[in-house]
Design an enzyme around this catalytic site. Structure first.
Site, mmCIF file in Angstrom:
data_model
loop_
_atom_site.group_PDB
_atom_site.id
_atom_site.type_symbol
_atom_site.label_atom_id
_atom_site.label_comp_id
_atom_site.label_asym_id
_atom_site.label_seq_id
_atom_site.Cartn_x
_atom_site.Cartn_y
_atom_site.Cartn_z
ATOM 1 N N CYS A 171 36.202 13.575 5.202
ATOM 2 C CA CYS A 171 35.218 14.325 5.986
ATOM 3 C C CYS A 171 33.989 14.753 5.181
ATOM 4 O O CYS A 171 33.031 15.270 5.757
ATOM 5 C CB CYS A 171 35.873 15.556 6.599
ATOM 6 S SG CYS A 171 37.482 15.213 7.330
ATOM 7 N N HIS A 312 30.594 23.275 8.401
ATOM 8 C CA HIS A 312 31.601 22.232 8.613
ATOM 9 C C HIS A 312 32.294 22.510 9.946
ATOM 10 O O HIS A 312 32.489 21.593 10.733
ATOM 11 C CB HIS A 312 32.591 22.218 7.455
ATOM 12 C CG HIS A 312 33.513 21.048 7.476
ATOM 13 N ND1 HIS A 312 33.057 19.752 7.412
ATOM 14 C CD2 HIS A 312 34.870 20.965 7.568
ATOM 15 C CE1 HIS A 312 34.084 18.916 7.451
ATOM 16 N NE2 HIS A 312 35.187 19.621 7.554
ATOM 17 N N GLU A 323 35.876 28.957 5.753
ATOM 18 C CA GLU A 323 34.437 28.750 5.578
ATOM 19 C C GLU A 323 33.676 30.066 5.760
ATOM 20 O O GLU A 323 32.713 30.344 5.034
ATOM 21 C CB GLU A 323 33.919 27.703 6.560
ATOM 22 C CG GLU A 323 32.452 27.370 6.355
ATOM 23 C CD GLU A 323 31.993 26.146 7.128
ATOM 24 O OE1 GLU A 323 30.889 25.633 6.838
ATOM 25 O OE2 GLU A 323 32.739 25.691 8.043
ATOM 26 N N LYS A 344 29.846 20.069 15.373
ATOM 27 C CA LYS A 344 31.091 19.457 15.849
ATOM 28 C C LYS A 344 31.514 20.003 17.207
ATOM 29 O O LYS A 344 32.286 19.352 17.919
ATOM 30 C CB LYS A 344 32.210 19.692 14.826
ATOM 31 C CG LYS A 344 32.046 18.932 13.523
ATOM 32 C CD LYS A 344 33.210 19.200 12.589
ATOM 33 C CE LYS A 344 33.012 18.507 11.259
ATOM 34 N NZ LYS A 344 31.859 19.031 10.487
ATOM 35 N N HIS A 349 34.424 15.617 15.527
ATOM 36 C CA HIS A 349 34.390 15.447 14.071
ATOM 37 C C HIS A 349 34.104 13.986 13.736
ATOM 38 O O HIS A 349 34.960 13.121 13.912
ATOM 39 C CB HIS A 349 35.738 15.894 13.491
ATOM 40 C CG HIS A 349 35.708 16.142 12.022
ATOM 41 N ND1 HIS A 349 34.824 15.513 11.169
ATOM 42 C CD2 HIS A 349 36.475 16.944 11.236
ATOM 43 C CE1 HIS A 349 35.046 15.930 9.935
ATOM 44 N NE2 HIS A 349 36.034 16.802 9.961
ATOM 45 N N PHE A 408 39.771 16.722 4.003
ATOM 46 C CA PHE A 408 41.178 16.582 3.657
ATOM 47 C C PHE A 408 41.272 16.166 2.179
ATOM 48 O O PHE A 408 40.466 15.383 1.691
ATOM 49 C CB PHE A 408 41.816 15.482 4.517
ATOM 50 C CG PHE A 408 42.365 15.976 5.825
ATOM 51 C CD1 PHE A 408 42.050 17.226 6.309
ATOM 52 C CD2 PHE A 408 43.200 15.177 6.584
ATOM 53 C CE1 PHE A 408 42.563 17.683 7.515
ATOM 54 C CE2 PHE A 408 43.718 15.606 7.798
ATOM 55 C CZ PHE A 408 43.393 16.866 8.265
#
Length: 430
Positions: A171, A312, A323, A344, A349, A408
């Site tokens: 990501c 994000h 975050e 997003k 995503h 990830f």
């Protein structure tokens, strides 16, 4: 930051996303709070617990990439990437008279793998012949899964014979690719870099895998545009998306000398690693703090010079909380003055292309002085106390933006984007 450091500007941007098949349409949807999440059409998902995704629609790769030779070995996601690259190069303008050995490519994408049908064919052949025959793949099948094919096509189209970077950091792929391109120009290894990311994980295997992992929301299957809920108290997972965003980064004086239009500037970049868990974000903010703080340091900018964070913001409980903690840690009291939003919430995503979508949001916010919203934030989480721009876009002064990407595996990347003019001052707006 030294005063004579090479400055890196954006002179072209291209996008193929669930929000539009070019950068202008994508930004228009972001600004309007319009969702691109819809029922999955790439396979029959009727029996799946997750039946929605952010999907690209009406994209014609033959129109976007007219030369058949360039399309020959492109996967669906790679087609998005090359289409976005063609758009970005066209906006950047002719490179006549510039050195092709000073032009490079830096791309983030998912490493290709064998499809489910091919796995089934392999299994059938092995079992039916008592493992006496090998499943032989055609060269085309192999090349369609090669991570370097799309960047190689982009390099050929743009006559980029300089540095070549191909990364696969999930990501954070586009953020790392943009950051590495920025460093190549800054260090004097290149004058122009075509950089960004692409992905298309809206497949049977990917949707099933993420669903079994518990990472995807199963909410609102009949109202897909309502499913992705970053920072909302009801958030319970992300929505998979697909698409591509590519940008032309260029040394500022090089761009001005050839009369290019400067869209914005990449002013600072940093990356970090959590070394915590593969799938979970650290509750204390972890390496995201270092990435944001070091990106500001690389830009020689104070926290008070940032007005917008393109977050994000996945919509998973842990990521959004982590975050938020990280932003509060880095920005201190100024965090209350920031606008923070998640693209997003509208596109899903885009995995390896996610930071590219955030770059579109940042450039649009700087250009129009308009912060795109976080949609579906109808039930504020009392534990998350920042301004996430719920529901509708908001007009406000935006001097500089910070783009975040966390992946990830625990890898993080952040970069600072400013407008095309002089760097903003540290004076706090009233």
């Amino acid at each position: 930051m030294s005063g004579d450091r090479r400055r890196v500007v954006v002179t072209g941007i291209g996008a193929v996303t669930p929000l539009g098949n070019d950068a202008a349409a994508t930004w228009k949807s972001l600004a309007a709070g319009r969702s691109g999440v819809r029922a999955i059409t790439t396979f029959d998902a009727s029996t799946f617990p997750v039946r929605i995704a952010g999907q690209v629609t009406d994209f014609d790769v033959t129109a976007a990439v007219p030369d058949r030779r360039h399309r020959r070995y492109l996967s669906r996601g790679a087609g998005y990437g090359v289409g976005a690259a063609v758009e970005a190069l066209a906006q950047a303008g002719p490179m006549d008279g510039t050195d092709p050995y000073r032009r490079g490519v830096s791309v983030g994408g998912t490493v290709g793998r064998v499809g489910l049908q091919q796995l089934a064919d392999m299994s059938w052949l092995l079992e039916s012949t008592n493992h006496s025959r090998i499943y032989r793949q055609s060269p085309a099948e192999v090349l369609e899964r090669d991570q370097n094919v799309a960047p190689a096509v982009m390099a050929e189209i743009g006559e980029c014979r300089g540095p070549f970077v191909s990364v696969s950091t999930a990501c954070a792929g586009a953020a790392h690719a943009l950051g590495e391109a920025y460093l190549r120009i800054q260090d004097g290894d290149a004058d122009v870099m075509l950089a960004g990311g692409y992905d298309a994980l809206t497949t049977w295997m990917d949707v099933l895998g993420f669903a079994l992992l518990g990472a995807l929301t199963e909410d609102a299957p009949d109202q897909p545009e309502r499913a992705c809920k970053p920072f909302d108290a009801r958030r319970d997972g992300f929505v998979l998306g697909e698409g591509a965003v590519m940008a032309v980064l260029e040394e500022r004086e090089h761009a001005l000398a050839r009369g290019a239009t400067v869209l914005g500037e990449i002013a600072g970049y940093a990356s970090s690693m959590n070394a915590y868990r593969i799938t979970d974000s650290p509750p204390d903010g972890g390496g995201a703090i270092n990435a944001m703080r070091d990106a500001l340091g690389d830009a020689a900018m104070a926290p008070e010079q940032i007005d917008y964070v393109a977050a994000h913001g996945t919509g998973t409980p842990g990521n959004d909380a982590s975050e938020t903690v990280a932003i509060e840690s880095v920005f201190g009291p100024w965090a209350e003055r920031l606008s923070v939003s998640s693209p997003k919430s509208m596109a899903g995503h885009l995995t390896s292309a996610a930071a590219g979508l955030n770059l579109v949001a940042a450039l649009g916010a700087l250009d129009e002085q308009l912060v795109p919203p976080t949609v579906n934030l109808d039930h504020p989480d009392p534990a998350l106390r920042l301004d996430y721009v719920p529901g509708e876009a908001r007009s406000r002064p935006v001097r500089a933006a910070l783009v975040n990407a966390f992946a990830f595996g625990g890898t993080n990347a952040s970069f600072v984007v400013t407008g095309p003019g002089d760097r903003p001052s540290a004076e706090v707006p009233r």
